[in-house]
Design a protein around this motif. Structure first.
Motif, PDB file in Angstrom:
ATOM      1  N   LEU A 171      14.639 -12.683  13.836  1.00  0.00           N
ATOM      2  CA  LEU A 171      15.952 -13.326  13.896  1.00  0.00           C
ATOM      3  C   LEU A 171      16.653 -12.984  15.205  1.00  0.00           C
ATOM      4  O   LEU A 171      17.232 -13.867  15.862  1.00  0.00           O
ATOM      5  N   GLN A 172      16.592 -11.711  15.610  1.00  0.00           N
ATOM      6  CA  GLN A 172      17.225 -11.289  16.853  1.00  0.00           C
ATOM      7  C   GLN A 172      16.608 -12.004  18.062  1.00  0.00           C
ATOM      8  O   GLN A 172      17.324 -12.442  18.972  1.00  0.00           O
ATOM      9  N   LYS A 173      15.287 -12.107  18.067  1.00  0.00           N
ATOM     10  CA  LYS A 173      14.602 -12.755  19.191  1.00  0.00           C
ATOM     11  C   LYS A 173      14.987 -14.225  19.302  1.00  0.00           C
ATOM     12  O   LYS A 173      15.241 -14.742  20.394  1.00  0.00           O
ATOM     13  N   LYS A 174      15.022 -14.909  18.157  1.00  0.00           N
ATOM     14  CA  LYS A 174      15.382 -16.320  18.171  1.00  0.00           C
ATOM     15  C   LYS A 174      16.814 -16.518  18.658  1.00  0.00           C
ATOM     16  O   LYS A 174      17.106 -17.432  19.449  1.00  0.00           O
ATOM     17  N   ARG A 175      17.709 -15.660  18.203  1.00  0.00           N
ATOM     18  CA  ARG A 175      19.101 -15.783  18.629  1.00  0.00           C
ATOM     19  C   ARG A 175      19.249 -15.481  20.119  1.00  0.00           C
ATOM     20  O   ARG A 175      20.054 -16.105  20.818  1.00  0.00           O
ATOM     21  N   ALA A 176      18.490 -14.507  20.604  1.00  0.00           N
ATOM     22  CA  ALA A 176      18.543 -14.170  22.029  1.00  0.00           C
ATOM     23  C   ALA A 176      18.055 -15.340  22.873  1.00  0.00           C
ATOM     24  O   ALA A 176      18.626 -15.641  23.942  1.00  0.00           O
TER      25      ALA A 176
END
Length: 278
Positions: A171-176
């Motif tokens: 989730l963090q990677k996609k948001r970044a």
């Protein structure tokens, strides 16, 4: 033999035969109904007595089964009940002296294969990992990390924990990636739509600012927010649309948490925010 003697003999024989018939009739007479009822009642009472004895025996057997629990088994059951009550109240790791993990771990210490205690430990881990995911969805990654640590303290071997860690990381990677793309697009839009400001205290914004995405708008206004937070100076907003001008102010003020931003709005088509001197 005289006629009188013969007559007497016949009479005696006749009387004897009558007595035997009367006796035989008395012996074969039917039993009165009252006596028959007594017999039936007696039989019924016997059956009832047998049934009561059966129930008594069964009850006695059940009582013996309950009483067969040892003192250790009774203590284990009490610990499980306390653990389930604490779990329902979401007292998972606190307070230290009264929490679900404490009770279930105590049961496993006494009975390592206890199914109810194992299920209780799994339920605690599930709750913490779910809280971690909800925090991550809100962008509160530090809070999510703390919930993951709590889950590990309960059962570090539970595979659910690593699955959730991987899920949050994705989730963090996609948001970044999305944020990076938005910033890139915002910079491109800014360079194309906004002219260069005449000095360092003036920030020109594109006329089409509010047709952009939220991330693009924040990216363009962020330098103003940083400067205002650092300098603590009032601002002037030059914008023809009053509603949009007020929205610009709300964005800046909501992200400066140290103090309330002072501002003036001028209904001019300059599309600019300017830092004023105190």
């Amino acid at each position: 033999m005289s006629k009188n003697r013969i007559l007497i003999l016949i009479l005696v024989l006749f009387m004897t035969g009558c007595q035997q018939n009367v006796k035989s009739s008395a012996e074969n007479a039917p039993t009165p109904e009252k006596e028959q009822e007594n017999v039936a009642v007696t039989s019924e009472n016997t059956d009832t007595k047998s049934t009561v004895q059966g129930v008594t025996t069964e009850s006695s057997t059940t009582t013996k089964a309950v009483k067969s629990l040892t003192a250790a088994e009774k203590l284990t059951q009490q610990l499980i009940q306390k653990g389930q009550a604490a779990l329902a109240a979401e007292r998972l790791l606190t307070p230290v002296e009264d929490n679900a993990n404490l009770y279930f771990q105590a049961v496993l210490g006494r009975d390592p294969g206890n199914y109810q205690a194992i299920q209780g430990i799994s339920a605690i881990v599930d709750i913490y990992t779910q809280w971690a995911w909800e925090s991550a969805l809100r962008g509160e990654y530090a809070s999510a990390s703390r919930y993951i640590d709590s889950a590990r303290s309960v059962n570090p071997e539970d595979p659910v924990i690593e699955e959730m860690v991987s899920r949050i990381s994705d989730l963090q990677k996609k948001r970044a990636q999305v944020a990076k793309m938005s910033q890139s697009q915002a910079k491109q839009s800014s360079s194309e739509a906004a002219p260069k400001a005449p000095n360092e205290d003036q920030y020109l914004l594109p006329k089409t600012l509010f047709s952009m995405t939220d991330d693009e708008i924040i990216s363009l206004i962020q330098p103003i927010i940083d400067k205002v937070a650092q300098a603590d100076r009032p601002i002037a907003i030059y914008w023809p649309n009053d509603k949009e001008a007020r929205l610009i102010y709300q964005i800046i003020n909501s992200r400066v948490t140290e103090f309330r931003v002072r501002a003036m709005i001028y209904h001019r088509a300059d599309y600019m925010v300017e830092l004023q001197q105190d």
